[in-house]
Design a protein around this motif. Structure first.
Motif: not given
Length: 64
Positions: A2-26
């Protein structure tokens, strides 16, 4: 299996140049430690729609 849900879902939004690459690395560092599962947009154009969809979903869940 089965598909199980565990814990909270947290959404973070980052903005700015290069933020997608920085967040992916972290997030890769977190994943190596098996701290969490995550999703990160692949591009800025996809991110705009995905962020809007996430907020719409969260608003619907808060109304229930």
């Amino acid at each position: 299996m089965g598909f199980y849900f565990v814990g909270a879902v947290i959404g973070l939004e980052f903005n700015g140049d290069g933020c997608i690459e920085t967040v992916q690395s972290a997030l890769r560092a977190f994943q190596q430690e098996q701290i969490c599962d995550y999703f990160c947009s692949e591009s800025r154009s996809e991110a705009e729609k995905q962020i809007e969809d996430f907020y719409n979903y969260a608003d619907m869940q808060m109304a229930v």
